[in-house]
Design a protein around this motif. Structure first.
Motif, mmCIF file in Angstrom:
data_model
loop_
_atom_site.group_PDB
_atom_site.id
_atom_site.type_symbol
_atom_site.label_atom_id
_atom_site.label_comp_id
_atom_site.label_asym_id
_atom_site.label_seq_id
_atom_site.Cartn_x
_atom_site.Cartn_y
_atom_site.Cartn_z
ATOM 1 N N PRO A 161 26.048 26.441 32.477
ATOM 2 C CA PRO A 161 26.707 26.258 31.167
ATOM 3 C C PRO A 161 26.585 27.466 30.246
ATOM 4 C CG PRO A 161 25.402 24.327 31.721
ATOM 5 C CD PRO A 161 25.099 25.373 32.755
ATOM 6 N N ASP A 162 25.449 28.170 30.272
ATOM 7 C CA ASP A 162 25.290 29.321 29.380
ATOM 8 C C ASP A 162 26.253 30.447 29.746
ATOM 9 O OD1 ASP A 162 23.723 29.553 31.740
ATOM 10 O OD2 ASP A 162 22.475 31.111 30.828
ATOM 11 N N ARG A 163 26.508 30.636 31.020
ATOM 12 C CA ARG A 163 27.487 31.649 31.428
ATOM 13 C C ARG A 163 28.900 31.229 31.066
ATOM 14 N NH1 ARG A 163 25.524 33.953 37.245
ATOM 15 N NH2 ARG A 163 23.711 35.059 36.439
ATOM 16 N N ASN A 219 39.655 27.979 23.571
ATOM 17 C CA ASN A 219 38.379 28.598 23.929
ATOM 18 C C ASN A 219 37.249 28.116 23.030
ATOM 19 O OD1 ASN A 219 39.384 30.111 26.106
ATOM 20 N ND2 ASN A 219 40.180 31.641 24.699
ATOM 21 N N VAL A 220 37.536 27.920 21.750
ATOM 22 C CA VAL A 220 36.528 27.343 20.848
ATOM 23 C C VAL A 220 36.185 25.933 21.319
ATOM 24 C CG1 VAL A 220 36.121 26.525 18.488
ATOM 25 C CG2 VAL A 220 37.154 28.781 18.880
ATOM 26 N N ARG A 221 37.190 25.170 21.690
ATOM 27 C CA ARG A 221 36.963 23.817 22.230
ATOM 28 C C ARG A 221 36.103 23.893 23.490
ATOM 29 N NH1 ARG A 221 39.523 20.569 26.134
ATOM 30 N NH2 ARG A 221 39.376 18.339 25.676
ATOM 31 N N GLY A 222 36.367 24.866 24.340
ATOM 32 C CA GLY A 222 35.590 25.038 25.559
ATOM 33 C C GLY A 222 34.123 25.303 25.287
ATOM 34 N N ILE A 223 33.839 26.069 24.243
ATOM 35 C CA ILE A 223 32.439 26.318 23.873
ATOM 36 C C ILE A 223 31.763 25.018 23.490
ATOM 37 C CG2 ILE A 223 30.959 27.361 22.113
ATOM 38 C CD1 ILE A 223 32.877 29.784 22.168
ATOM 39 N N PHE A 224 32.408 24.218 22.657
ATOM 40 C CA PHE A 224 31.792 22.968 22.224
ATOM 41 C C PHE A 224 31.654 21.966 23.365
ATOM 42 C CE2 PHE A 224 33.211 24.518 18.030
ATOM 43 C CZ PHE A 224 31.985 24.465 17.384
ATOM 44 N N LYS A 225 32.587 21.967 24.294
ATOM 45 C CA LYS A 225 32.510 21.045 25.440
ATOM 46 C C LYS A 225 31.403 21.447 26.417
ATOM 47 C CE LYS A 225 36.036 18.147 25.038
ATOM 48 N NZ LYS A 225 35.934 16.713 25.210
#
Length: 77
Positions: A28-30, A68-74
């Motif tokens: 997840p961090d990557r 991409n912002v949504r992807g970070i939160f997911k």
């Protein structure tokens, strides 16, 4: 300045490819870092698009940035 803006398409392309590689990770961090790199590439493409008056490209990059912002939160731990 025009030459610098024209040159931005190459780092934007490289950052986009690197981001795509990172979001394929099982860690997840990557993946979060990959989405962050996608946001950087979105910003680079927006700067390049603004200079070239590529309004459809700018609209696409804004929409992709939101995803991409949504992807970070997911992908947060």
């Amino acid at each position: 300045m025009d030459e610098f803006i024209d040159f931005l398409q190459w780092p934007a392309m490289l950052v986009t490819l690197y981001a795509a590689y990172l979001i394929g990770s099982k860690r997840p961090d990557r993946r979060i870092f990959g989405f962050s790199m996608f946001i950087l590439s979105n910003l680079l493409w927006i700067v390049w698009g603004w200079h070239d008056e590529a309004w459809a490209l700018i609209a696409l990059q804004v929409a992709l940035m939101a995803m991409n912002v949504r992807g970070i939160f997911k992908n947060e731990h």
